[in-house]
Design a protein around this motif. Structure first.
Motif, PDB file in Angstrom:
ATOM      1  N   GLU A 136       0.836  -1.209   0.000  1.00 49.39           N
ATOM      2  CA  GLU A 136       0.000   0.000   0.000  1.00 49.39           C
ATOM      3  C   GLU A 136       0.868   1.255   0.000  1.00 49.39           C
ATOM      4  O   GLU A 136       0.607   2.197  -0.752  1.00 49.39           O
ATOM      5  CB  GLU A 136      -0.938   0.017   1.224  1.00 49.39           C
ATOM      6  N   ASN A 137       1.903   1.257   0.834  1.00 44.79           N
ATOM      7  CA  ASN A 137       2.781   2.426   0.881  1.00 44.79           C
ATOM      8  C   ASN A 137       3.558   2.596  -0.423  1.00 44.79           C
ATOM      9  O   ASN A 137       3.768   3.719  -0.887  1.00 44.79           O
ATOM     10  CB  ASN A 137       3.738   2.347   2.070  1.00 44.79           C
ATOM     11  N   LYS A 138       3.970   1.489  -1.020  1.00 47.56           N
ATOM     12  CA  LYS A 138       4.639   1.577  -2.325  1.00 47.56           C
ATOM     13  C   LYS A 138       3.699   2.219  -3.342  1.00 47.56           C
ATOM     14  O   LYS A 138       4.095   3.130  -4.074  1.00 47.56           O
ATOM     15  CB  LYS A 138       5.076   0.185  -2.808  1.00 47.56           C
ATOM     16  N   ASN A 139       2.452   1.765  -3.355  1.00 46.03           N
ATOM     17  CA  ASN A 139       1.476   2.307  -4.304  1.00 46.03           C
ATOM     18  C   ASN A 139       1.198   3.783  -4.053  1.00 46.03           C
ATOM     19  O   ASN A 139       1.042   4.560  -4.999  1.00 46.03           O
ATOM     20  CB  ASN A 139       0.183   1.495  -4.272  1.00 46.03           C
ATOM     21  N   ILE A 140       1.148   4.182  -2.781  1.00 44.76           N
ATOM     22  CA  ILE A 140       0.942   5.594  -2.444  1.00 44.76           C
ATOM     23  C   ILE A 140       2.081   6.434  -3.024  1.00 44.76           C
ATOM     24  O   ILE A 140       1.856   7.477  -3.637  1.00 44.76           O
ATOM     25  CB  ILE A 140       0.836   5.784  -0.915  1.00 44.76           C
ATOM     26  N   GLY A 141       3.309   5.964  -2.823  1.00 49.48           N
ATOM     27  CA  GLY A 141       4.464   6.689  -3.350  1.00 49.48           C
ATOM     28  C   GLY A 141       4.453   6.783  -4.861  1.00 49.48           C
ATOM     29  O   GLY A 141       4.701   7.852  -5.437  1.00 49.48           O
ATOM     30  N   LEU A 142       4.175   5.658  -5.530  1.00 49.52           N
ATOM     31  CA  LEU A 142       4.147   5.651  -6.992  1.00 49.52           C
ATOM     32  C   LEU A 142       3.050   6.566  -7.532  1.00 49.52           C
ATOM     33  O   LEU A 142       3.268   7.310  -8.500  1.00 49.52           O
ATOM     34  CB  LEU A 142       3.962   4.223  -7.514  1.00 49.52           C
ATOM     35  N   GLU A 143       1.894   6.536  -6.899  1.00 49.47           N
ATOM     36  CA  GLU A 143       0.780   7.387  -7.336  1.00 49.47           C
ATOM     37  C   GLU A 143       1.122   8.861  -7.139  1.00 49.47           C
ATOM     38  O   GLU A 143       0.859   9.691  -8.013  1.00 49.47           O
ATOM     39  CB  GLU A 143      -0.489   7.015  -6.564  1.00 49.47           C
ATOM     40  N   ARG A 144       1.708   9.181  -6.009  1.00 50.12           N
ATOM     41  CA  ARG A 144       2.098  10.572  -5.731  1.00 50.12           C
ATOM     42  C   ARG A 144       3.101  11.063  -6.781  1.00 50.12           C
ATOM     43  O   ARG A 144       2.981  12.170  -7.296  1.00 50.12           O
ATOM     44  CB  ARG A 144       2.708  10.641  -4.327  1.00 50.12           C
ATOM     45  N   MET A 145       4.094  10.232  -7.069  1.00 54.30           N
ATOM     46  CA  MET A 145       5.100  10.628  -8.060  1.00 54.30           C
ATOM     47  C   MET A 145       4.478  10.778  -9.445  1.00 54.30           C
ATOM     48  O   MET A 145       4.750  11.749 -10.158  1.00 54.30           O
ATOM     49  CB  MET A 145       6.256   9.626  -8.060  1.00 54.30           C
TER      50      MET A 145
END
Length: 179
Positions: A136-145
């Motif tokens: 989930e945190n990986k996806n949050i970071g990727l989405e933010r970027m």
């Protein structure tokens, strides 16, 4: 598209116990090693960051063994761009494209990528060369970027863009790494 003459790779904080416990850690490390080895064949510069190594420990041996001849830049900030040594080394490369890999995708990778984008670089982040403790945190970071205009890619996609053609002198060496 990535160009080997305009690209630099930034390795972010693949260190100690954290490198062992992030989601799909061994897959991420394998992909980082493939990418680093390919970048060395293609003469793409590498800038290596370590977050507070006295506390987090050194870079994972599986990755560090491929960084011979390089020295990590120690940092305390999550955004590597706040570190003057990192920014000088990055600027000294004279390249406008930055590929960023490492951990954690939602913290140091994200903040460093956003900082590089703000500084005017074209930033590419291979999803299979970054991780966080949770998916989930990986996806949050990727989405933010991605929402900030950072190009989300993959290791093979990046490497083939850098190669440009199967006729290049490096192709046979690099393709062996990807098998």
């Amino acid at each position: 598209m990535l160009n080997k003459h305009q690209s630099t790779f930034v390795l972010v904080d693949v260190q100690g116990r954290l490198a062992e416990i992030v989601h799909e850690s061994s897959r991420m490390e394998q992909n980082l090693v493939k990418l680093i080895r390919a970048l060395k064949i293609l003469d793409v510069p590498i800038v290596w960051l370590e977050q507070y190594p006295e506390g987090l420990g050194p870079t994972s041996p599986a990755v560090a063994v491929h960084l011979n001849g390089l020295e990590p830049i120690k940092k305390m900030t999550f955004n590597g761009c706040y570190n003057p040594e990192f920014m000088k080394k990055t600027e000294d490369q004279g390249r406008q494209q930055i590929i960023v890999g490492g951990i954690e995708a939602h913290v140091c990778v994200c903040q460093t990528s956003l900082g590089l984008k703000k500084a005017g670089y074209e930033v590419h982040v291979p999803v299979d060369a970054v991780s966080s403790r949770t998916p989930e945190n990986k996806n949050i970071g990727l989405e933010r970027m991605k929402n900030a205009g950072i190009i989300i890619t993959g290791v093979e996609t990046a490497v083939f863009e850098l190669l440009e053609t199967a006729e290049s002198r490096e192709f046979k060496k690099v393709i062996q790494l990807l098998k």
